[in-house]
Write a protein that holds these residues in place. Structure first.
Motif, PDB file in Angstrom:
ATOM      1  N   LEU A   1     -11.294   4.480  -6.673  1.00 18.59           N
ATOM      2  CA  LEU A   1     -10.873   4.310  -5.287  1.00 18.59           C
ATOM      3  C   LEU A   1      -9.500   3.657  -5.177  1.00 18.59           C
ATOM      4  CD1 LEU A   1     -14.142   2.971  -3.585  1.00 18.59           C
ATOM      5  CD2 LEU A   1     -13.368   5.344  -3.781  1.00 18.59           C
ATOM      6  N   LYS A   2      -8.852   3.938  -4.062  1.00 17.59           N
ATOM      7  CA  LYS A   2      -7.621   3.252  -3.701  1.00 17.59           C
ATOM      8  C   LYS A   2      -7.902   2.374  -2.488  1.00 17.59           C
ATOM      9  CE  LYS A   2      -4.547   6.887  -5.410  1.00 17.59           C
ATOM     10  NZ  LYS A   2      -3.453   7.851  -5.065  1.00 17.59           N
ATOM     11  N   PRO A   3      -7.240   1.231  -2.377  1.00 20.98           N
ATOM     12  CA  PRO A   3      -7.468   0.357  -1.227  1.00 20.98           C
ATOM     13  C   PRO A   3      -7.164   1.068   0.092  1.00 20.98           C
ATOM     14  CG  PRO A   3      -6.257  -0.808  -2.937  1.00 20.98           C
ATOM     15  CD  PRO A   3      -6.295   0.640  -3.345  1.00 20.98           C
ATOM     16  N   SER A   4      -7.918   0.715   1.103  1.00 25.29           N
ATOM     17  CA  SER A   4      -7.707   1.264   2.432  1.00 25.29           C
ATOM     18  C   SER A   4      -6.518   0.584   3.098  1.00 25.29           C
ATOM     19  CB  SER A   4      -8.962   1.043   3.284  1.00 25.29           C
ATOM     20  OG  SER A   4      -9.142  -0.352   3.521  1.00 25.29           O
ATOM     21  N   GLY A   5      -6.273   0.934   4.345  1.00 28.02           N
ATOM     22  CA  GLY A   5      -5.204   0.296   5.093  1.00 28.02           C
ATOM     23  C   GLY A   5      -5.405  -1.196   5.257  1.00 28.02           C
ATOM     24  N   ARG A   6      -6.646  -1.648   5.116  1.00 28.19           N
ATOM     25  CA  ARG A   6      -6.942  -3.083   5.195  1.00 28.19           C
ATOM     26  C   ARG A   6      -6.719  -3.782   3.857  1.00 28.19           C
ATOM     27  NH1 ARG A   6     -12.719  -4.099   7.650  1.00 28.19           N
ATOM     28  NH2 ARG A   6     -13.361  -2.964   5.759  1.00 28.19           N
ATOM     29  N   GLY A   7      -6.350  -2.981   2.834  1.00 29.37           N
ATOM     30  CA  GLY A   7      -6.167  -3.550   1.510  1.00 29.37           C
ATOM     31  C   GLY A   7      -7.461  -3.804   0.776  1.00 29.37           C
ATOM     32  N   GLU A   8      -8.543  -3.124   1.197  1.00 27.22           N
ATOM     33  CA  GLU A   8      -9.854  -3.339   0.608  1.00 27.22           C
ATOM     34  C   GLU A   8     -10.424  -2.038   0.055  1.00 27.22           C
ATOM     35  OE1 GLU A   8     -12.373  -5.146   3.525  1.00 27.22           O
ATOM     36  OE2 GLU A   8     -11.214  -7.011   3.578  1.00 27.22           O
ATOM     37  N   LEU A   9     -11.381  -2.167  -0.861  1.00 21.15           N
ATOM     38  CA  LEU A   9     -12.125  -1.016  -1.368  1.00 21.15           C
ATOM     39  C   LEU A   9     -13.349  -0.828  -0.478  1.00 21.15           C
ATOM     40  CD1 LEU A   9     -11.931  -1.609  -5.244  1.00 21.15           C
ATOM     41  CD2 LEU A   9     -10.411  -0.275  -3.778  1.00 21.15           C
ATOM     42  N   GLU A  10     -13.418   0.319   0.174  1.00 21.08           N
ATOM     43  CA  GLU A  10     -14.399   0.534   1.228  1.00 21.08           C
ATOM     44  C   GLU A  10     -15.656   1.224   0.713  1.00 21.08           C
ATOM     45  OE1 GLU A  10     -13.798  -0.779   4.031  1.00 21.08           O
ATOM     46  OE2 GLU A  10     -11.609  -0.980   4.151  1.00 21.08           O
ATOM     47  N   ILE A  11     -16.812   0.731   1.166  1.00 22.13           N
ATOM     48  CA  ILE A  11     -18.074   1.358   0.770  1.00 22.13           C
ATOM     49  C   ILE A  11     -18.211   2.744   1.394  1.00 22.13           C
ATOM     50  CG2 ILE A  11     -19.531   0.516   2.654  1.00 22.13           C
ATOM     51  CD1 ILE A  11     -20.411   0.537  -1.132  1.00 22.13           C
ATOM     52  N   THR A  12     -17.559   2.978   2.534  1.00 23.15           N
ATOM     53  CA  THR A  12     -17.575   4.312   3.133  1.00 23.15           C
ATOM     54  C   THR A  12     -16.908   5.320   2.213  1.00 23.15           C
ATOM     55  OG1 THR A  12     -17.630   3.476   5.397  1.00 23.15           O
ATOM     56  CG2 THR A  12     -16.785   5.706   5.092  1.00 23.15           C
ATOM     57  N   ASP A  13     -15.859   4.917   1.512  1.00 21.22           N
ATOM     58  CA  ASP A  13     -15.204   5.824   0.566  1.00 21.22           C
ATOM     59  C   ASP A  13     -16.128   6.141  -0.613  1.00 21.22           C
ATOM     60  OD1 ASP A  13     -12.943   5.870   2.129  1.00 21.22           O
ATOM     61  OD2 ASP A  13     -11.899   4.313   0.986  1.00 21.22           O
ATOM     62  N   VAL A  14     -16.912   5.163  -1.038  1.00 20.48           N
ATOM     63  CA  VAL A  14     -17.911   5.413  -2.086  1.00 20.48           C
ATOM     64  C   VAL A  14     -18.914   6.451  -1.597  1.00 20.48           C
ATOM     65  CG1 VAL A  14     -19.806   4.408  -3.426  1.00 20.48           C
ATOM     66  CG2 VAL A  14     -17.687   3.113  -3.103  1.00 20.48           C
ATOM     67  N   ASN A  15     -19.425   6.252  -0.389  1.00 20.87           N
ATOM     68  CA  ASN A  15     -20.431   7.169   0.139  1.00 20.87           C
ATOM     69  C   ASN A  15     -19.867   8.569   0.355  1.00 20.87           C
ATOM     70  OD1 ASN A  15     -22.446   5.205   0.137  1.00 20.87           O
ATOM     71  ND2 ASN A  15     -21.885   4.485   2.179  1.00 20.87           N
ATOM     72  N   ASN A  16     -18.646   8.654   0.844  1.00 22.96           N
ATOM     73  CA  ASN A  16     -18.038   9.970   1.044  1.00 22.96           C
ATOM     74  C   ASN A  16     -17.766  10.679  -0.277  1.00 22.96           C
ATOM     75  OD1 ASN A  16     -17.977  10.379   3.859  1.00 22.96           O
ATOM     76  ND2 ASN A  16     -16.214   9.014   4.075  1.00 22.96           N
ATOM     77  N   TYR A  17     -17.526   9.923  -1.330  1.00 21.63           N
ATOM     78  CA  TYR A  17     -17.374  10.540  -2.664  1.00 21.63           C
ATOM     79  C   TYR A  17     -18.667  11.261  -3.041  1.00 21.63           C
ATOM     80  CZ  TYR A  17     -16.745  11.017  -7.712  1.00 21.63           C
ATOM     81  OH  TYR A  17     -16.653  11.518  -8.991  1.00 21.63           O
ATOM     82  N   TYR A  18     -19.796  10.579  -2.903  1.00 22.58           N
ATOM     83  CA  TYR A  18     -21.081  11.209  -3.233  1.00 22.58           C
ATOM     84  C   TYR A  18     -21.365  12.391  -2.307  1.00 22.58           C
ATOM     85  CZ  TYR A  18     -22.651   7.680  -6.619  1.00 22.58           C
ATOM     86  OH  TYR A  18     -22.784   6.890  -7.733  1.00 22.58           O
ATOM     87  N   ILE A  19     -20.992  12.261  -1.036  1.00 25.85           N
ATOM     88  CA  ILE A  19     -21.193  13.358  -0.094  1.00 25.85           C
ATOM     89  C   ILE A  19     -20.399  14.584  -0.525  1.00 25.85           C
ATOM     90  CG2 ILE A  19     -20.711  14.130   2.273  1.00 25.85           C
ATOM     91  CD1 ILE A  19     -21.360  11.222   3.141  1.00 25.85           C
ATOM     92  N   ASN A  20     -19.148  14.382  -0.878  1.00 19.83           N
ATOM     93  CA  ASN A  20     -18.284  15.496  -1.281  1.00 19.83           C
ATOM     94  C   ASN A  20     -18.760  16.160  -2.568  1.00 19.83           C
ATOM     95  OD1 ASN A  20     -16.611  15.079   0.928  1.00 19.83           O
ATOM     96  ND2 ASN A  20     -15.251  13.690  -0.176  1.00 19.83           N
TER      97      ASN A  20
END
Length: 241
Positions: free
Chosen positions: A182-201
């Motif tokens: 993952l890359k940090p979001s605009g908030r500078g954080e690693l987002e759990i939504t990005d983890v979930n969307n990875y599995y979705i994709n």
């Protein structure tokens, strides 16, 4: 199956209640908030639990919970040195999980449902738990098509469903490799939504819909709802049984 309770964060949305202690230690009805998360994992058959907290109040968790012997479980503790997001906090548990699957629960979420069967039947994929809500714009929302999750959006003004993504997840051991990608979001954080969307994709995401009470008690209005109304419906686990 290992269990992770993510109990970090600054608790700014509950200030000044959190000026002196961590929000997950605040009382909800007749017990500290974190007890409800412990109960959810115990009722799911999980006995090996890591608690990830920030630096400021880590000792408070240890003083309250100890080794876990009073709960019939074993607690391990980890410190999140700075706010880096939910996914970053989860990454700290890689050695603890040690190739096992893991149930992750956010420390300010309170659940009535028992997920024992979901934990027992978990597969080499991921699973999220949804709850139908009336204020969908306030939550991360799962878009569903033909009984499949096809995406998750965070607090959008025009939600594509009324199914909020709650703070309860099951992952296979590959989740730690996913986080590393993952890359940090605009908030500078690693987002759990990005983890979930990875599995979705990847076509590797399952979901369940909660039937009982659920509250995200991370803000004052939701905390008050949990404290005075919602948890009256909770089926309490008695540690002495």
């Amino acid at each position: 199956m290992k269990g992770i309770i993510l109990a970090g964060g600054t608790g700014s949305r509950l200030y000044p209640l959190t000026k002196m202690t961590n929000k997950h230690l605040l009382p909800v009805y007749d017990k500290p908030m974190i007890y409800y998360l412990i109960e959810t994992l115990i009722n799911a058959g999980i006995k090996n639990i890591m608690i990830v907290s920030g630096r400021g109040h880590a000792g408070h968790f240890l003083e309250l919970l100890g080794s876990g012997v009073d709960f019939g479980v074993h607690f391990t503790y980890e410190i999140q040195e700075e706010a880096g997001g939910i996914a970053q906090a989860l990454s700290l548990a890689e050695d603890f999980v040690d190739g096992d699957s893991v149930t992750v629960i956010l420390g300010d979420n309170i659940f009535q449902d028992c997920i024992k069967e979901e934990v027992r039947n978990s597969k080499d994929c991921a699973k999220i738990f949804l709850k139908e809500v009336t204020n969908a714009h306030s939550f991360g929302i799962a878009e569903l098509k033909n009984e499949t999750v096809i995406g998750i959006e965070e607090k959008t003004k025009v939600p594509r469903s009324n199914f909020a993504v709650t703070g309860l997840y099951i992952y296979d051991s590959d989740v730690f490799d996913v986080i590393k990608s993952l890359k940090p979001s605009g908030r500078g954080e690693l987002e759990i939504t990005d983890v979930n969307n990875y599995y979705i994709n990847k076509g590797m995401m399952e979901y369940g819909v909660l039937e009982g009470f659920w509250s995200d008690a991370g803000t004052l209005d939701r905390f008050i709802k949990s404290k005075y109304t919602g948890t009256t419906a909770h089926t309490y686990y008695r540690f002495t049984e």
